[in-house]
Design an enzyme around this catalytic site. Structure first.
Site, mmCIF file in Angstrom:
data_model
loop_
_atom_site.group_PDB
_atom_site.id
_atom_site.type_symbol
_atom_site.label_atom_id
_atom_site.label_comp_id
_atom_site.label_asym_id
_atom_site.label_seq_id
_atom_site.Cartn_x
_atom_site.Cartn_y
_atom_site.Cartn_z
ATOM 1 N N SER A 26 0.831 -1.194 0.000
ATOM 2 C CA SER A 26 0.000 0.000 0.000
ATOM 3 C C SER A 26 0.875 1.258 0.000
ATOM 4 O O SER A 26 1.696 1.429 -0.882
ATOM 5 C CB SER A 26 -0.972 -0.037 1.182
ATOM 6 O OG SER A 26 -1.999 0.904 1.012
ATOM 7 N N ASP B 15 -8.039 -5.939 -6.221
ATOM 8 C CA ASP B 15 -7.937 -4.732 -5.394
ATOM 9 C C ASP B 15 -8.321 -3.520 -6.231
ATOM 10 O O ASP B 15 -7.779 -3.309 -7.313
ATOM 11 C CB ASP B 15 -6.502 -4.584 -4.885
ATOM 12 C CG ASP B 15 -6.279 -3.274 -4.151
ATOM 13 O OD1 ASP B 15 -7.238 -2.769 -3.530
ATOM 14 O OD2 ASP B 15 -5.139 -2.766 -4.194
ATOM 15 N N HIS C 241 -6.354 -6.254 -1.668
ATOM 16 C CA HIS C 241 -5.285 -5.283 -1.422
ATOM 17 C C HIS C 241 -4.147 -5.866 -0.583
ATOM 18 O O HIS C 241 -2.977 -5.609 -0.859
ATOM 19 C CB HIS C 241 -5.902 -4.071 -0.715
ATOM 20 C CG HIS C 241 -4.981 -2.909 -0.553
ATOM 21 N ND1 HIS C 241 -4.424 -2.241 -1.625
ATOM 22 C CD2 HIS C 241 -4.527 -2.267 0.567
ATOM 23 C CE1 HIS C 241 -3.673 -1.240 -1.182
ATOM 24 N NE2 HIS C 241 -3.712 -1.248 0.135
#
Length: 493
Positions: free
Chosen positions: A181, A417, A470
């Site tokens: 991320s 994601d 994700h």
């Protein structure tokens, strides 16, 4: 082994034998964890590394030794993103040594079971809360909570140098930096600091070999242009709307040039707003349900009772995506943390009840050598007490610099994601212009296609994980351990 390496090891062993240095700070040894019964499969250490003045920054780490061969297996630094999110997210929910199960009652601690897909199966792994103000890391000087990309990278490098002074027996192990991320910013910027230190002959010398980034923020243009092709490719918007957006925006989706483009992008946002942005296949948590949903999950044999095949285990539910500004890419300037963005203490789409209850328990904090809440603050998944600035621009120049030096890089993406879609990561890795040395193909786990991979020159690899969201190790733990193990070992994935 070179003569210098042999002499260094010989001198280290002599000093160790005479007690002049210690192989690991025994005061940092974790002897037990509330909620877990039984012996750890490897040694654990945790504590603080001060990187500033006496009243300054103290960064917290949790170190898990490899369950296989800690003296030779790689040392991996794990970083969660945010900015402002604790790396205990990875420890509790992704690839730590335990699976966490909600307690039997509202006030009881979670129960811990051994995780058969822990990344400590094949590596030593450091979970670092960074920067100061995140997780258990803190400072006595509140001005330290005003930070950004560059300062965080410099501080994390200071941490690494001091950490290796505490654990010098790991200096010869291959060292890797891994994160996901917003760690798409943390990882390459810290890697660059490490390489600069090596070039400058900074001691201790870190045996840095490579890095991984999962669903990582990279570049405002590539990340910002990723959503529309992703939504169309996944069948989330119609052909008609897709063509209208293409026509009105002329390929520029992240920075609308006119009102017509903005209007069409607004329609895209409305049509996908009810989805779980972290995994479009997963159900949505709308806030009125219980935070922990219980599902029936097949148990690993390692903690299955005789005759028992299934047991309810907790699943981290996620809220609907309307709270996320879907086209708000990471650009230069202040990057609001989740609590700041939403003006609340909660992180959208994410239920962190198990981690929050466990890490704020006084007996747990004592067991892992974390300061009390009165000193370090209450543990929260993602903090709102830092002010964070994105001040390094696009990461592509960092990736180019690192890979051109022969540093290995694996860029992986869960292909469902919608927060940082794989379409952006695939596009920027291709834009590097490196020769394709391993043409797009499936990669396999247990005779099944686990995703797709493309290898480039200069040791750059792009990989997708089929059906994952994700946080890849959370959604696809077996597949994550498979590519992680193979890549660290230098094997073909």
């Amino acid at each position: 082994m070179t003569v210098n390496t042999f002499l260094s090891i010989f001198i280290f062993c002599i000093l160790l034998c005479f007690g002049l240095i210690q192989s690991a700070p025994e005061t940092a040894l974790v002897t037990h964890l509330p909620g877990f019964n039984g012996a750890f499969p490897s040694k654990h250490y945790s504590g603080y590394v001060p990187i500033g003045a006496a009243d300054g920054k103290k960064l917290f780490y949790y170190f898990v030794l490899s369950e296989r061969n800690p003296t030779e297996d790689p040392v991996v630094l794990w970083l969660n993103g945010g900015p402002g999110c604790s790396s205990f997210d990875g420890f509790v929910y992704e690839h730590g040594p335990f699976n966490f199960e909600k307690g039997d009652s509202q006030n009881s601690l979670p129960k811990l079971h051994l995780n058969p897909y822990s990344w400590s199966k094949v590596s030593n792994i450091i979970y670092l809360d960074s920067p100061a103000g995140v997780g258990f890391s803190y400072s006595g000087n509140e001005s330290d909570y005003i930070t950004g990309d560059q300062k965080t990278a410099i501080d994390s490098h200071k941490f690494l140098l001091k950490w290796f002074e505490l654990y010098p027996e790991f200096l010869d192990n291959p060292f890797y930096i891994v994160g996901e991320s917003y760690a798409g910013i943390y990882v390459p910027t810290l890697s660059f600091e490490v390489v600069k230190g090596i070039d400058a002959n900074v001691k201790p010398a870190v045996n840095f070999k490579g890095y991984m980034v999962g669903n990582g923020c990279t570049d405002d243009k590539f990340d910002g242009n990723a959503l529309v092709p992703f939504a169309h490719g996944m069948g989330l918007i119609s052909d008609e709307l897709y063509q209208e957006v293409i026509t009105e925006c002329q390929g520029n989706f992240y920075n609308p040039a006119n009102d017509n483009c903005e209007s069409k992008l607004g329609k895209v946002d409305r049509e996908i707003s009810g989805l779980n942005i972290y995994d479009i296949l997963e159900p949505c948590y709308h806030g009125s349900e219980n935070k922990i949903t219980t599902v029936t999950t097949r148990l690993p044999q390692s903690f299955r009772k005789l005759g028992e095949t299934e047991r309810p285990l907790p699943v981290r539910t996620r809220m609907f995506g309307r709270a996320w500004p879907l086209r708000a890419t990471v650009r230069d300037g202040i990057v609001p943390t989740w609590p700041q963005l939403l003006n609340s203490g909660n992180v959208p789409c994410t239920d962190d009840e198990v981690a929050t209850s466990w890490l704020n328990d006084e007996t747990v904090r004592k067991a892992i050598h974390a300061e009390q809440a009165s000193v370090a603050g209450e543990w929260v998944l993602c903090t709102g007490r830092i002010s964070f600035r994105h001040d390094t621009g696009s990461m592509i120049k960092y990736h180019r610099n690192l890979t051109s030096r022969g540093i290995r890089a694996l860029i992986f993406s869960g292909d469902h994601d919608m927060c940082v879609p794989y379409t952006g990561s695939e596009a920027w890795t291709r834009s590097m212009g490196y020769e394709i040395v391993d043409e797009w193909r499936p990669w396999i786990v247990k005779e099944q296609v686990a995703g797709y991979i493309q290898g480039y020159g200069n040791n750059l690899t792009f990989l997708t994980v089929k059906g994952s969201g994700h946080t890849v190790p959370e959604y696809k733990p077996a597949e994550a351990l498979a590519f992680y193990s193979r890549w660290l070992a230098g094997e073909k994935i």
